[in-house]
Design a protein around this motif. Sequence first.
Motif, short mmCIF file in Angstrom:
data_model
loop_
_atom_site.label_atom_id
_atom_site.label_comp_id
_atom_site.label_asym_id
_atom_site.label_seq_id
_atom_site.Cartn_x
_atom_site.Cartn_y
_atom_site.Cartn_z
N GLU A 13 39.45 0.90 35.80
CA GLU A 13 39.96 0.53 34.48
C GLU A 13 38.78 0.51 33.51
OE1 GLU A 13 42.77 -2.92 34.53
OE2 GLU A 13 42.40 -2.84 36.70
N GLU A 64 40.83 -11.17 33.41
CA GLU A 64 41.94 -11.52 32.52
C GLU A 64 41.60 -11.21 31.07
OE1 GLU A 64 42.60 -15.60 33.42
OE2 GLU A 64 43.68 -15.20 35.30
N GLU A 65 40.37 -11.55 30.66
CA GLU A 65 39.94 -11.27 29.29
C GLU A 65 39.88 -9.77 29.04
OE1 GLU A 65 36.29 -12.50 26.23
OE2 GLU A 65 36.14 -12.93 28.38
N VAL A 106 35.14 -7.92 26.23
CA VAL A 106 34.92 -9.28 26.73
C VAL A 106 33.73 -9.88 26.01
CG1 VAL A 106 35.85 -8.72 29.00
CG2 VAL A 106 33.40 -8.52 28.61
N THR A 144 41.38 0.78 27.76
CA THR A 144 42.83 0.67 28.01
C THR A 144 43.29 1.70 29.04
OG1 THR A 144 43.29 2.17 26.15
CG2 THR A 144 43.26 -0.21 25.69
N SER A 159 38.28 -14.79 35.35
CA SER A 159 38.36 -14.99 33.90
C SER A 159 37.93 -13.73 33.15
CB SER A 159 37.49 -16.18 33.49
OG SER A 159 36.11 -15.92 33.67
N ARG A 210 41.60 -7.33 30.47
CA ARG A 210 42.94 -6.74 30.38
C ARG A 210 43.70 -7.20 29.15
NH1 ARG A 210 44.18 -7.32 36.92
NH2 ARG A 210 43.21 -5.32 37.51
N ALA A 211 43.39 -8.39 28.67
CA ALA A 211 44.07 -8.90 27.49
C ALA A 211 43.53 -8.29 26.19
CB ALA A 211 43.94 -10.42 27.43
N ASN A 212 42.31 -7.77 26.25
CA ASN A 212 41.65 -7.29 25.02
C ASN A 212 41.23 -5.83 25.09
OD1 ASN A 212 41.38 -9.92 23.39
ND2 ASN A 212 40.50 -10.49 25.37
#
Length: 294
Positions: A85, A12-13, A21, A88, A9, A15-17
């Motif tokens: 990572e 995913e958070e 986090v 970005t 989780s 990479r999405a933002n």
Amino acid sequence: MEVADFNRSIIEEFRANGGAVGGPFEGATLALLTTTGAKTGRPHTTPLVYMADGDRVLVFATNSGAPSHPQWFTNLLADNRVTVEIGTETYEATAIALLGEERAAKYAEQARRHPAFAEYQEKTDREIPVVALYRAASEQPLGMGDLLVNVHRSLRQDLAALRADVESYLSNGRASGAARPDLAAQLRAHCTAFCGALHEHHQGEETQGFPRLQRLHPELAPVLERLKQEHDAVTGMRRDLQALLDDIDTADPDQVRTKLAHVNDQLEAHYAYEEKELFDVLNTVTAGEWSGPR
């Protein structure tokens, strides 16, 4: 929530933002580190709090103060090429564990910034590794000889701590009649953690490291074959040791001490031979060479 689900989780958070986090990592300097599984050969991504240090990034193998190293650190012995990572940005890097005074200074600095890191070290007998991540350059050596020595050093410390705990139990707990079941259970857990780390280290060498090294240096075939035979002998010793400590409450104390001394002596001889034969060669291997076919 299981650790794997929690990490998933967070990943995913992240990479999405663009690296931001919430929850327990909100505001933290968080990176995603992807290693290659020592056993599976598959990518293994872990969210880690990092510390910027000049042109490199430092991460800390705390495992929340557990007695064994985290899986991502074990993976580095087989292949210390990683993907990083941050925000970005994604880039390839080479991971090198720091040694001696440099490691101690950097860990102390991180513990001053984040007191939880001091608590992690207090919870475990192992010296928590500090790993520097350098942006990869194919012409630069990977420094895998240094990494090998550092892993051996950690294993030596783990076994020394186990022997000290066993001796304290045999000399004080059992002799005074004050031994408690939880103390024996802690000893067995400590033994399991050490044996597990040793197994992961040897399995990573045999499935990843040795095949690549033999491809690059065919003349090392006799050395690698001897090391694999020694691994088989160590596997037998690990099983004997675990069985002995499973019966620590009734085992003959002198037999326990003799077995531990024998394991220590055999491992010391194994480490010394491996470092003598492979250290210099491993420190000449570059990322470009290591990434060729196995």
